[in-house]
Design an enzyme around this catalytic site. Sequence first.
Site, PDB file in Angstrom:
ATOM      1  N   GLY A 122     -18.836 -21.180 -71.887  1.00 20.35           N
ATOM      2  CA  GLY A 122     -20.212 -20.946 -72.334  1.00 20.35           C
ATOM      3  C   GLY A 122     -20.422 -19.477 -72.622  1.00 20.35           C
ATOM      4  O   GLY A 122     -19.477 -18.750 -72.929  1.00 20.35           O
ATOM      5  N   SER A 123     -21.660 -19.041 -72.497  1.00 20.39           N
ATOM      6  CA  SER A 123     -21.993 -17.667 -72.866  1.00 20.39           C
ATOM      7  C   SER A 123     -21.529 -16.690 -71.788  1.00 20.39           C
ATOM      8  O   SER A 123     -21.314 -17.062 -70.627  1.00 20.39           O
ATOM      9  CB  SER A 123     -23.508 -17.539 -73.031  1.00 20.39           C
ATOM     10  OG  SER A 123     -24.117 -17.764 -71.778  1.00 20.39           O
ATOM     11  N   GLY A 169     -21.446 -16.828 -67.620  1.00 19.27           N
ATOM     12  CA  GLY A 169     -20.270 -16.442 -66.837  1.00 19.27           C
ATOM     13  C   GLY A 169     -20.579 -15.361 -65.828  1.00 19.27           C
ATOM     14  O   GLY A 169     -20.048 -15.344 -64.708  1.00 19.27           O
ATOM     15  N   GLU A 206     -14.349 -19.034 -69.725  1.00 17.35           N
ATOM     16  CA  GLU A 206     -14.100 -19.036 -71.163  1.00 17.35           C
ATOM     17  C   GLU A 206     -15.441 -18.721 -71.824  1.00 17.35           C
ATOM     18  O   GLU A 206     -16.243 -19.601 -72.043  1.00 17.35           O
ATOM     19  CB  GLU A 206     -13.702 -20.479 -71.519  1.00 17.35           C
ATOM     20  CG  GLU A 206     -12.879 -20.608 -72.720  1.00 17.35           C
ATOM     21  CD  GLU A 206     -11.513 -20.058 -72.460  1.00 17.35           C
ATOM     22  OE1 GLU A 206     -11.305 -18.928 -72.908  1.00 17.35           O
ATOM     23  OE2 GLU A 206     -10.703 -20.735 -71.817  1.00 17.35           O
ATOM     24  N   CYS A 247     -16.511 -20.725 -80.434  1.00 18.64           N
ATOM     25  CA  CYS A 247     -16.371 -19.432 -79.760  1.00 18.64           C
ATOM     26  C   CYS A 247     -15.348 -18.587 -80.498  1.00 18.64           C
ATOM     27  O   CYS A 247     -15.332 -17.373 -80.353  1.00 18.64           O
ATOM     28  CB  CYS A 247     -16.105 -19.541 -78.265  1.00 18.64           C
ATOM     29  SG  CYS A 247     -14.938 -20.763 -77.834  1.00 18.64           S
TER      30      CYS A 247
HETATM   31  C1  UN1 Z   1     -14.636 -23.377 -78.563  1.00 18.17           C
HETATM   32  O1  UN1 Z   1     -15.233 -22.964 -79.544  1.00 18.17           O
HETATM   33  O2  UN1 Z   1     -15.190 -23.419 -77.439  1.00 18.17           O
HETATM   34  O3  UN1 Z   1      -9.659 -22.638 -81.623  1.00 18.17           O
HETATM   35  C2  UN1 Z   1     -13.264 -23.949 -78.595  1.00 18.17           C
HETATM   36  C3  UN1 Z   1     -10.612 -23.361 -81.956  1.00 18.17           C
HETATM   37  C4  UN1 Z   1     -10.707 -24.723 -81.321  1.00 18.17           C
HETATM   38  C5  UN1 Z   1     -11.353 -24.649 -79.981  1.00 18.17           C
HETATM   39  C6  UN1 Z   1     -12.630 -23.875 -79.948  1.00 18.17           C
HETATM   40  N1  UN1 Z   1      -9.390 -25.259 -81.181  1.00 18.17           N
HETATM   41  O4  UN1 Z   1     -11.450 -23.021 -82.780  1.00 18.17           O
END
Ligand code: UN1
Length: 509
Positions: free
Chosen positions: A241-242, A246, A263, A297
């Site tokens: 998440g953000s 975290g 993450e 992300c």
């Molecule tokens: C995410 O955005 O939380 O590498 C995961 C990627 C994808 C996973 C993204 N396999 O863009």
Amino acid sequence: MSDNTLLSTDAIRERALSALRRVGITAPEGTGLTARTPITGRPLFELAATTAEQAEQAVTAAQTAFRTWRTTPAPVRGELVRRLGDLLREHKDDLADLITVEVGKIRSEALGEIQEMIDICDFAVGLSRQLYGRTIASERPGHRLAETWHPLGVVGVISAFNFPAAVWSWNTAIALVCGDTVVWKPSELTPLISLACSHLLDRAAVEADAPREVHRLLLGNRGIGEKLVDDPRVALISATGSTRMGREIGPRVAARFGRSLLELGGNNASIVAPSADLELALHGIVFAAAGTAGQRCTTLRRLIVQRDLADEVVDRLTAAYRKLPIGDPFADGTLVGPLITAAAAEGMRHALARAEAEGGKVLVGGGRRLADEAPDAAYVEPALVRMPEQTAVVREETFAPILYVLTYDDFDEAIALNNAVPQGLSSSVFTRDQQEAERFVAADGSDCGISNVNIGTSGAEIGGAFGGEKETGGGRESGSDAWRAYMRRATTTVNYSSRLTLAQNVSFL
Ligand code: UN1
């Protein structure tokens, strides 16, 4: 390019219900949580939210199941994950439908997310026979020194709306073969796909003769997540998440000496060097920046272009952005679906205003689409913004499709710009100059957990470890040896001689 006509909320609801039915779930019932679709921005159903007492019981059940699961041979645990992978293959279309309904991903990306789950299940099944420890040369005669990896305990998985199913599977498939049990708190924005994944794992457990309590689902708001975070029976909290989230979770888990795997936010850049294959680069950039409506992300948020190329790159990107088909994610040909909520669109507007105030120029995009057809939805035009330098707004992650363009003169400056943000998830360089490519991925090159050459920042394969440095949180999930975070290591020394020899030549008595 014209926006396509949207499905009605009733049609979307029907589509979700039939996908759920095929997976084996009858109409959701209960109250406390509302499932919505960003396609129209409207509510779909009411669902039962997990109570605090049920969350407590879920952890108890997972903890009890752990006692037997940890001694089930790992390849037998792998059979559960193999069955899950089979069911994911069988229901790939249904699960992709639910992701499009709840997240607004276009078909191809929704299917890609399920493929990522199938891939991690395959990986985990293989891993179930490869949880290797090392035998280490002992300094003492007649001694064996070895390390063994043991199951850790209950793993709490907290996941975000944008990869509601894949991130769960990265954690769950690996945790299960490692002998852990899982309690999952998904985003409250994605309860339907969460119910479907959880139900398929329940089915797999029954069919593979595994305890169903190896996995429990908690549907609810932040309070339910906090219970998991603070529960000393939960050995590992794996949270996606953000950075803000975290920052709260990390110290709370650390305070009880739990482990966390974080993450968090990314602020990913690509460098475009003079020798780049521009056609390839532009393709990679548009997918990475505008794909998934900028809500990965790993989304590309900063483009660092060599000054002499900047005008050409910007012109060609502007032209490509103008042609992006934005609209109904179920419709063939759409490349950009809606943002998850109106608040996300508001965040984007706010960031664009700040960028302008900081000297930036919006070259294309930023406007709203389909406002009449779907007043409650948040369709936006991906924006390209030329910035005079890496200002405050550029150093922040705005979870929306904004690509800031910066320029550089020499390659060291490009690497410095890449690294001069608080986040450290993904990065890439487009170049055909081997020295530049190698420098980018070297120790003093990109400081990110992912550094790519001649591809964009997003769309990682599951085989590598996924995660990043600095404010991204440092955790690694998915492939490679990320499994070690889900196990505990025991170092064992066995003396099989009839003499007691002390290490370091110590003599005593
Ligand atoms: C995410 O955005 O939380 O590498 C995961 C990627 C994808 C996973 C993204 N396999 O863009």
